[in-house]
Design an enzyme around this catalytic site. Structure first.
Site, PDB file in Angstrom:
ATOM      1  N   CYS A  45       0.834  -1.214   0.000  1.00 37.58           N
ATOM      2  CA  CYS A  45       0.000   0.000   0.000  1.00 37.58           C
ATOM      3  C   CYS A  45       0.864   1.258   0.000  1.00 37.58           C
ATOM      4  CB  CYS A  45      -0.909   0.027   1.233  1.00 37.58           C
ATOM      5  SG  CYS A  45      -1.950  -1.421   1.399  1.00 37.58           S
ATOM      6  N   THR A  46       1.978   1.208   0.701  1.00 36.00           N
ATOM      7  CA  THR A  46       2.878   2.369   0.745  1.00 36.00           C
ATOM      8  C   THR A  46       3.350   2.716  -0.662  1.00 36.00           C
ATOM      9  OG1 THR A  46       3.570   1.796   2.984  1.00 36.00           O
ATOM     10  CG2 THR A  46       5.042   3.233   1.734  1.00 36.00           C
TER      11      THR A  46
END
Ligand code: BEZ
Length: 211
Positions: A45-46
């Site tokens: 997700c980062t």
């Protein structure tokens, strides 16, 4: 019931890293991308949120606003945003919706209990200016999305919304398009001044009409 293409995109008001937004009002006359991620402070997700931030100009060029959502609280979104900027070399420039009560997740059916009982999967919804759903893609948590593909689909959606064409496999902006099968040859001649190539009666190509 699960949302389907051409359904009304549910509206909501939510707290975000950029203040409270009303989804429909925030999209305004443009297009919206709503994408969910399983959790804050997670590696895939980062990278995704960093990539979305770096594509700000590409989304703006297409009159598209982007918002991320997860069931994490706003404090986590704010803390994690600093990590995204630090590790991905970007400036966060779109809202991350805090959805701890799962209001948005439930409206958009983003929790798939057989995959994960509580976290949202990687859903993508593209919403048109008419507030209808134009695209739905669902990825598993283990696979980060391809945001270049999302831009490609947006190009196709925006083109086919105003011209009677479809876009073929692997099409990219600027490449030849397909004349929609509902048009007769006579109608196609009138609509496409650059002409069209008839490979089969059902397979006709034409240069991209808005180029
Ligand atoms: C991630 O974003 O890295 C991730 C989130 C949930 C499960 C697996 C990976």
């Amino acid at each position: 019931m699960a949302l389907r293409l051409a359904d009304d995109a549910p509206n909501f008001t939510a707290d975000t890293t950029e203040g409270e937004i009303n989804w429909h009002e925030w999209i305004g006359d443009g297009w919206g991308v709503l994408f969910s991620h399983p959790a804050d402070y997670t590696p895939v997700c980062t990278t995704e949120l960093g990539q979305a931030a770096k594509l700000k100009d590409e989304f703006a060029k297409r009159n598209v606003k982007v918002a991320a959502v997860s069931v994490d609280p706003i404090e986590d979104h704010k803390g994690w945003s600093k990590d995204i900027e630090e590790t991905q070399g970007c400036t966060m420039n779109f809202p991350i919706i805090a959805d701890p009560d799962r209001k948005v997740a439930e409206l958009y059916d983003m929790i798939h209990p057989n995959a994960d009982a509580t976290a949202t999967v990687r859903s993508v919804f593209i919403v048109g200016p008419d507030k209808k759903i134009k695209l739905i893609i669902t990825y598993p948590a283990s696979c980060g999305r391809n945001f270049v593909e999302l831009l490609r689909v947006i190009d196709s959606l925006q083109l086919t919304a105003v011209h009677k064409v479809a876009t073929p496999v692997n099409w990219k902006d600027g490449e030849d398009c397909i004349v929609v099968p509902t048009l007769s040859d006579e109608e196609a001649t009138g609509l496409f001044p650059k002409g069209f190539t008839k490979i089969k009666p059902y397979l006709r190509t034409t240069p991209q009409p808005n180029k």
